[in-house]
Structure formats: C-alpha cells, structure tokens
Design a protein around this motif. Structure first.
Motif, PDB file in Angstrom:
ATOM      1  N   GLY A  71      61.186  80.231  14.923  1.00 26.85           N
ATOM      2  CA  GLY A  71      62.092  79.085  14.874  1.00 26.85           C
ATOM      3  C   GLY A  71      61.462  77.752  15.166  1.00 26.85           C
ATOM      4  O   GLY A  71      62.167  76.782  15.442  1.00 26.85           O
ATOM      5  N   CYS A  72      60.128  77.666  15.073  1.00 26.04           N
ATOM      6  CA  CYS A  72      59.439  76.411  15.414  1.00 26.04           C
ATOM      7  C   CYS A  72      58.814  75.710  14.219  1.00 26.04           C
ATOM      8  O   CYS A  72      57.965  74.842  14.390  1.00 26.04           O
ATOM      9  CB  CYS A  72      58.386  76.666  16.486  1.00 26.04           C
ATOM     10  N   GLY A  73      59.198  76.096  13.007  1.00 26.72           N
ATOM     11  CA  GLY A  73      58.774  75.327  11.836  1.00 26.72           C
ATOM     12  C   GLY A  73      57.728  75.955  10.952  1.00 26.72           C
ATOM     13  O   GLY A  73      57.190  75.278  10.070  1.00 26.72           O
ATOM     14  N   LYS A  74      57.429  77.242  11.114  1.00 29.03           N
ATOM     15  CA  LYS A  74      56.393  77.870  10.291  1.00 29.03           C
ATOM     16  C   LYS A  74      56.816  77.939   8.822  1.00 29.03           C
ATOM     17  O   LYS A  74      56.074  77.541   7.930  1.00 29.03           O
ATOM     18  CB  LYS A  74      56.073  79.274  10.830  1.00 29.03           C
ATOM     19  N   SER A  75      58.009  78.474   8.584  1.00 31.23           N
ATOM     20  CA  SER A  75      58.499  78.593   7.202  1.00 31.23           C
ATOM     21  C   SER A  75      58.761  77.223   6.588  1.00 31.23           C
ATOM     22  O   SER A  75      58.522  77.010   5.398  1.00 31.23           O
ATOM     23  CB  SER A  75      59.777  79.437   7.172  1.00 31.23           C
ATOM     24  N   LEU A  76      59.253  76.294   7.397  1.00 36.39           N
ATOM     25  CA  LEU A  76      59.498  74.938   6.914  1.00 36.39           C
ATOM     26  C   LEU A  76      58.204  74.292   6.435  1.00 36.39           C
ATOM     27  O   LEU A  76      58.185  73.585   5.411  1.00 36.39           O
ATOM     28  CB  LEU A  76      60.126  74.096   8.015  1.00 36.39           C
ATOM     29  N   THR A  77      57.111  74.546   7.145  1.00 33.22           N
ATOM     30  CA  THR A  77      55.810  74.001   6.746  1.00 33.22           C
ATOM     31  C   THR A  77      55.388  74.536   5.386  1.00 33.22           C
ATOM     32  O   THR A  77      54.880  73.789   4.540  1.00 33.22           O
ATOM     33  CB  THR A  77      54.742  74.346   7.804  1.00 33.22           C
ATOM     34  N   ALA A  78      55.604  75.827   5.164  1.00 35.46           N
ATOM     35  CA  ALA A  78      55.250  76.428   3.878  1.00 35.46           C
ATOM     36  C   ALA A  78      56.030  75.782   2.739  1.00 35.46           C
ATOM     37  O   ALA A  78      55.482  75.478   1.675  1.00 35.46           O
ATOM     38  CB  ALA A  78      55.511  77.927   3.920  1.00 35.46           C
ATOM     39  N   LYS A  79      57.320  75.541   2.971  1.00 37.23           N
ATOM     40  CA  LYS A  79      58.154  74.919   1.936  1.00 37.23           C
ATOM     41  C   LYS A  79      57.757  73.464   1.688  1.00 37.23           C
ATOM     42  O   LYS A  79      57.760  72.995   0.546  1.00 37.23           O
ATOM     43  CB  LYS A  79      59.619  74.992   2.340  1.00 37.23           C
ATOM     44  N   ALA A  80      57.413  72.761   2.769  1.00 40.34           N
ATOM     45  CA  ALA A  80      57.023  71.352   2.618  1.00 40.34           C
ATOM     46  C   ALA A  80      55.687  71.206   1.909  1.00 40.34           C
ATOM     47  O   ALA A  80      55.432  70.188   1.256  1.00 40.34           O
ATOM     48  CB  ALA A  80      56.962  70.679   3.991  1.00 40.34           C
ATOM     49  N   MET A  81      54.819  72.233   2.024  1.00 39.49           N
ATOM     50  CA  MET A  81      53.508  72.170   1.369  1.00 39.49           C
ATOM     51  C   MET A  81      53.618  71.982  -0.134  1.00 39.49           C
ATOM     52  O   MET A  81      52.811  71.293  -0.752  1.00 39.49           O
ATOM     53  CB  MET A  81      52.725  73.456   1.651  1.00 39.49           C
ATOM     54  N   SER A  82      54.619  72.637  -0.729  1.00 41.10           N
ATOM     55  CA  SER A  82      54.795  72.535  -2.175  1.00 41.10           C
ATOM     56  C   SER A  82      55.013  71.088  -2.591  1.00 41.10           C
ATOM     57  O   SER A  82      54.501  70.634  -3.621  1.00 41.10           O
ATOM     58  CB  SER A  82      55.977  73.406  -2.610  1.00 41.10           C
ATOM     59  N   THR A  83      55.768  70.345  -1.770  1.00 40.37           N
ATOM     60  CA  THR A  83      56.028  68.929  -2.056  1.00 40.37           C
ATOM     61  C   THR A  83      54.806  68.078  -1.745  1.00 40.37           C
ATOM     62  O   THR A  83      54.459  67.165  -2.498  1.00 40.37           O
ATOM     63  CB  THR A  83      57.228  68.431  -1.231  1.00 40.37           C
ATOM     64  N   ILE A  84      54.134  68.381  -0.632  1.00 42.96           N
ATOM     65  CA  ILE A  84      52.960  67.611  -0.222  1.00 42.96           C
ATOM     66  C   ILE A  84      51.854  67.705  -1.267  1.00 42.96           C
ATOM     67  O   ILE A  84      51.256  66.700  -1.662  1.00 42.96           O
ATOM     68  CB  ILE A  84      52.432  68.108   1.139  1.00 42.96           C
ATOM     69  N   TRP A  85      51.611  68.925  -1.734  1.00 45.24           N
ATOM     70  CA  TRP A  85      50.518  69.152  -2.676  1.00 45.24           C
ATOM     71  C   TRP A  85      50.952  69.092  -4.131  1.00 45.24           C
ATOM     72  O   TRP A  85      50.115  69.167  -5.023  1.00 45.24           O
ATOM     73  CB  TRP A  85      49.865  70.503  -2.392  1.00 45.24           C
ATOM     74  N   GLN A  86      52.266  69.017  -4.385  1.00 42.86           N
ATOM     75  CA  GLN A  86      52.785  68.994  -5.752  1.00 42.86           C
ATOM     76  C   GLN A  86      52.318  70.217  -6.544  1.00 42.86           C
ATOM     77  O   GLN A  86      51.857  70.119  -7.694  1.00 42.86           O
ATOM     78  CB  GLN A  86      52.359  67.705  -6.468  1.00 42.86           C
ATOM     79  N   LEU A  87      52.476  71.392  -5.906  1.00 37.91           N
ATOM     80  CA  LEU A  87      52.077  72.655  -6.527  1.00 37.91           C
ATOM     81  C   LEU A  87      53.254  73.627  -6.500  1.00 37.91           C
ATOM     82  O   LEU A  87      54.109  73.556  -5.619  1.00 37.91           O
ATOM     83  CB  LEU A  87      50.886  73.282  -5.777  1.00 37.91           C
ATOM     84  N   PRO A  88      53.296  74.560  -7.460  1.00 38.89           N
ATOM     85  CA  PRO A  88      54.366  75.576  -7.435  1.00 38.89           C
ATOM     86  C   PRO A  88      54.221  76.491  -6.221  1.00 38.89           C
ATOM     87  O   PRO A  88      53.106  76.871  -5.849  1.00 38.89           O
ATOM     88  CB  PRO A  88      54.150  76.347  -8.745  1.00 38.89           C
ATOM     89  N   LEU A  89      55.365  76.832  -5.610  1.00 38.69           N
ATOM     90  CA  LEU A  89      55.378  77.700  -4.432  1.00 38.69           C
ATOM     91  C   LEU A  89      55.958  79.053  -4.823  1.00 38.69           C
ATOM     92  O   LEU A  89      57.101  79.150  -5.267  1.00 38.69           O
ATOM     93  CB  LEU A  89      56.216  77.057  -3.320  1.00 38.69           C
TER      94      LEU A  89
END
Length: 537
Positions: A282-300
């Motif tokens: 509950g401290c943001g691990k999954s949220l980080t994975a989802k945000a990476m797609s936007t940060i890097w502009q890559l398909p997740l």
C-alpha cells in the motif's frame, strides 16, 4: 538472421520442423521463398501444402494429390516421394492430442517410421508443422525441431501500411515521416493481418490517416493482447506527479528515460533490464509501475503468472514463451509483474511435476539473455518467498525498498489527494483556509501507509457528503483516530522487511526526506531503523 537459421535447418536435413504461429500465409510465403532459392538451400525443393479437409496440394505442379486427406496416407506419400521437397502441414497437431480429440498413436508411429528416410534417404525432404499452438507428443520430442517465427518487423509493417495507402486512393493522408514511424511502431506486436485490420479501421474512421489515429491502433492492439489471456494491456493515466515521495526511485527512472533511443547509443548506454520494487503493502509500488508507462511513453503489459499455468502438458511453457515473445515484439515496452512472489509460490514443490520450476527457469533465462528493450518492473510484498537466483545482480538493474512514508512524504500524499478531490470551492471552504493543513495531518498520521492516507480523505468526504455540508478538519481528524494502521497490525512483518532490505536493497526514499524519522523511530508504530541503503540518485 531468421532466414539464415531456417535455411540451415533445411540444408542440414532436419526431418521435421514445428512452427507455432497464427500467420499461415506469411510463414508459408517465407518457407517457399527459402526452399525454392538455390542461394539459400543449394538444392531447390518442390513445395507441397496440406490440410485435412483438402488433402495435399503441389504448389509446383499446381494440382491436388488425390487420396491424401488421411494423415497416414499423407505420411506414406511423403515417404515414397522421390524428389527434393518440403511439405507444409497445417493443424497437423490435432493428431497429437488436443482438447476434445485423443492422440492418434497410429499417426505418431507412422511419423517415427518415416523419420529415418527423411534423414538418410537419397532425396532431401523436410516436413513443416504449422499450427497456432505448440503440442508435441513425448515420443516425438527428440525428432521434431521447434522454430520460433517472429512477428512482423517494423520494415514489414511499414511495407503493409504503404501498400494499403496506395490501394486506397480515396483516403486522405496527413502524416509526416515521423508520424508514419509512430503509427507503424504502434502496430508492432500484431500479426500482419491484425496490423492490416488496425490500419483499415483507422482509415474508415474518418476517411483519413493522421497522427490522431495512433489511439485507434493502440486500442486494437490492446484487444489483441487481451485475447492471449496471459498479457494485459494497461492504459495508464497516472503520471509522476501522482506519486507522493519515493524520490530515489522516481529519479532513477527519469534518468533512464529514452535510454533505448538512437541518442543513447552515442553514449554506449545499454537499455535498462528492470527493477524489483519490494516493501510495505500500500505504499505506491503498483502506482509507480502504472506511472512509468506515462513517464516513458511506452506500452505497459501486465503478466499474470497464474494465467500462464495450464492443465495440458507443455502448454504452460508455451504460454510463457508466447507472452515473452509478444512483449519483445512490442518493444520498447514495459512488462509489469505484480506480486511476483505469488506467481512463484509453487517453486520447490513436486505437486505440479516441475512445471513451476521450468516456467521460472524459462523466465530467468529470458531476463538474462533478452536483447530487445523490454523493461521488467516486478513488485513484491513478501520477499521471503522470492528465490535467491531472482535477486542476484544481472537479473534486475536495482532492487528498491519502499518503506512507510516519511513525514515529508505523508505531507505530499495528503496534498495530492486533497487537491485531487477538493475541486469544488464550496466543499473545500472550511479547510482551504487552515494554515499548514497538510503539515498537521502528516504529523497525526505517523505510521500510516499511502493507501490509508487516501482512505482517510475519502472517508472524511463521505461523512461530509452524508450530512450535505463542506468538509471539516474534524472529519479528517476523526477518521485518522479510528484507523488502525498497517504498521501496527503487521509490525513484525515490517521489521523483518526492513532487516532484509538494509543490506539487499536501495531505499526508494531520498536521504533528505528521512531526517524526520529520528523522532519517529522511538514510537510504537515505527520502532526500527528504516530499511534500504540510503543512496541518492
């Protein structure tokens, strides 16, 4: 490289080659181009194709061979045929035992009977099995060679795209060369027929092709990936601004953005392999994975290990192979494995005849040797269930530990959630004027995880909504006091996580944000030093 390998297999007289693929037409053209080319195989071959419904057809003689619909009669024809040839058999694997149809042992025996003639006979003959799924009887596993036929390359997709534009003169074309590249790259990971369908849909949508059609292609792509039942295409709207704290982890990811680009090659930078993010739930691990797609502009793409396993012998390994091949085909991409320890829970047990171990070994080998820029982000809560070979250097570029939010991080998390929900000025009227509101709330939520802070805000707003009034500070205060944080209910587990992370992982929190923990370390909720080496990126 693919053509070179296949031509070598034909020249070396490998008797039977199995190509698992949905692209019958494309792979048939590919085999024909190699088998009939004297430069590639030295001795050109005749080409035959076979289906159980139509029988054997000679592509060279342009005629159907009579009485060859039966698999055994077909195999006998192959054995007696006295010219150099390749035989392409479609869906022959139904005789090997698939759901709803038992294995035909007469066919298996007949195959074993003709193999010596294929290997040592006076004429050169090769049999190709073409089917969407991989299924080989155990008695034939030493005789049949598996050949991985790759999905279309960017050059092939571009050729198809350009030919469609030429054929459809009525379609208005408004794309630059850069736009054309983006549209074609978006279709990577699809079969040529699927890419053609996606382009066709984009064309008929508004009668023209432009960069706006990128979303249409991606949506079609997500549908195709979902049909595999193993990979899930995640459309994320989160950004790096939605992550409260975790500055070390965010900075590490930002510095490696575009490291697969042509510009990065000038610096001889290898594409990053991946990260393992472990820590308190509950401290943001999954949220980080989802945000990476936007940060890097890559398909997740999310890989569910539970969906990999199948009851059919060998199909679990084939599911994993297909999932990894799809991730590589859409590269550069991000492959997300959520709670990886649950997917590997069967390791070491004999209940599945070693399937879990083989799947895990297949995944480790791929991680170590993959050349395509597929970035793996794995999250884990219970690191005690992770095998040591997964954690060694070379598998992941870095292992990050996510601890309970610090005072500064809790303040940032409250700001995010309050700003996200208090958009109505009337609802926010009684708390917007409170000085240092987030400071006060952060100090009151010592030991709270990010999801608990979010729920405090949501519950307080529910209270205000029920009474049809603005949000009050007392609403937030009451919900904080009635929440029993995870740091209390799972205190021992968190201490064990920190002890493990002290020497094995890097803290996801920046060193400067940890200063407030000198006071917090003495309270009953947080009573041990924070886990993870304190490196700043």
């Amino acid at each position: 490289m693919c053509a070179y390998k296949l031509s070598n297999l034909i020249r070396a007289r490998f008797p039977m080659i199995y190509i698992p693929t949905f692209e019958e037409d494309r792979v048939t053209k590919y085999i024909k181009s190699i088998a009939t080319d004297e430069k590639q195989v030295k001795f050109p071959r005749e080409v035959f194709t076979w289906t159980e419904t139509a029988g054997l057809y000679s592509d060279t003689q342009k005629k159907t061979i009579s009485d060859t619909t039966s698999p055994c009669k077909l195999l006998e024809f192959i054995r007696k045929y006295d010219n150099d040839a390749v035989f392409i058999l479609y869906d022959f694997n139904v005789n090997f035992g698939i759901k709803g149809r038992n294995i035909d042992y007469n066919v298996v025996r007949k195959i074993r009977d003709i193999i010596p003639d294929l290997k040592l006979g006076s004429v050169r003959k090769t049999v190709f099995f073409i089917a969407p799924t991989l299924l080989i009887p155990e008695s034939l596993q030493k005789e049949i060679t598996i050949f991985d036929f790759p999905l279309p390359t960017l050059a092939e997709v571009k050729t198809k795209f350009n030919s469609m534009l030429k054929q459809n003169n009525s379609v208005e074309v408004d794309v630059t060369d850069e736009d054309r590249d983006k549209l074609c790259k978006a279709a990577l990971g699809l079969t040529l027929q699927e890419a053609e369908s996606a382009f066709a849909l984009a064309m008929v949508n508004d009668g023209k092709i432009d960069i706006k059609d990128l979303q249409i292609i991606l949506e079609e792509k997500s549908q195709v990936i979902k049909k595999t039942g193993i990979l899930e295409f995640i459309k994320s709207e989160y950004s790096i601004k939605d992550i409260g704290g975790l500055d070390n982890l965010k900075n590490w990811l930002l510095k490696r953005n575009n490291s697969w680009s042509e510009q990065a090659k000038r610096y001889c930078i290898p594409a990053p392999k991946g990260v393992l993010v472990t820590g308190v739930p509950g401290c943001g691990k999954s949220l980080t994975a989802k945000a990476m797609s936007t940060i890097w502009q890559l398909p997740l793409l999310r890989l569910d290990f539970g969906k990999v396993f199948s009851g059919l012998v060998g199909s679990s390994e084939e599911n994993m192979r297909r999932a990894l091949a799809t991730a590589e085909a859409v590269a550069p991409s991000i492959l997300w494995i959520d709670e990886i320890e649950k997917g590997l829970s069967g390791l070491g047990s004999n209940g599945d005849s070693g399937v879990s171990s083989r799947i895990f070994g297949q995944f480790l080998t791929w991680m170590q040797e993959k050349e395509s820029p597929v970035f793996v982000i794995a999250t884990a809560n219970n690191i005690s269930n992770l095998p040591p070979e997964l954690l060694r250097k070379g598998r992941f570029d870095e292992i990050f530990f996510v601890d309970l939010p610090t005072l500064a991080e809790r303040k940032e998390i409250f700001k995010l959630h309050l700003a996200k929900r208090l958009k109505d000025k009337e609802i926010a009227s009684e708390v917007s004027g409170i000085k240092d509101l987030c400071d006060q709330l952060a100090k009151m939520t010592e030991g709270f995880i990010g999801s608990e802070i979010e729920q405090v805000v949501v519950s307080a707003l529910c209270d205000a909504f029920f009474e049809n009034r603005p949000l009050k500070f007392e609403d937030l205060e009451k919900n904080i006091s009635t929440t029993v944080p995870l740091s209390m209910t799972q205190r021992e587990q968190i201490l064990a996580l920190r002890a493990w992370a002290n020497v094995r992982a890097v803290s996801a929190t920046k060193t400067s944000n940890m200063k407030d923990y000198s006071k917090e370390d003495n309270n009953e909720n947080v009573s041990a030093s924070r886990g993870g080496r304190t490196l700043d990126f």
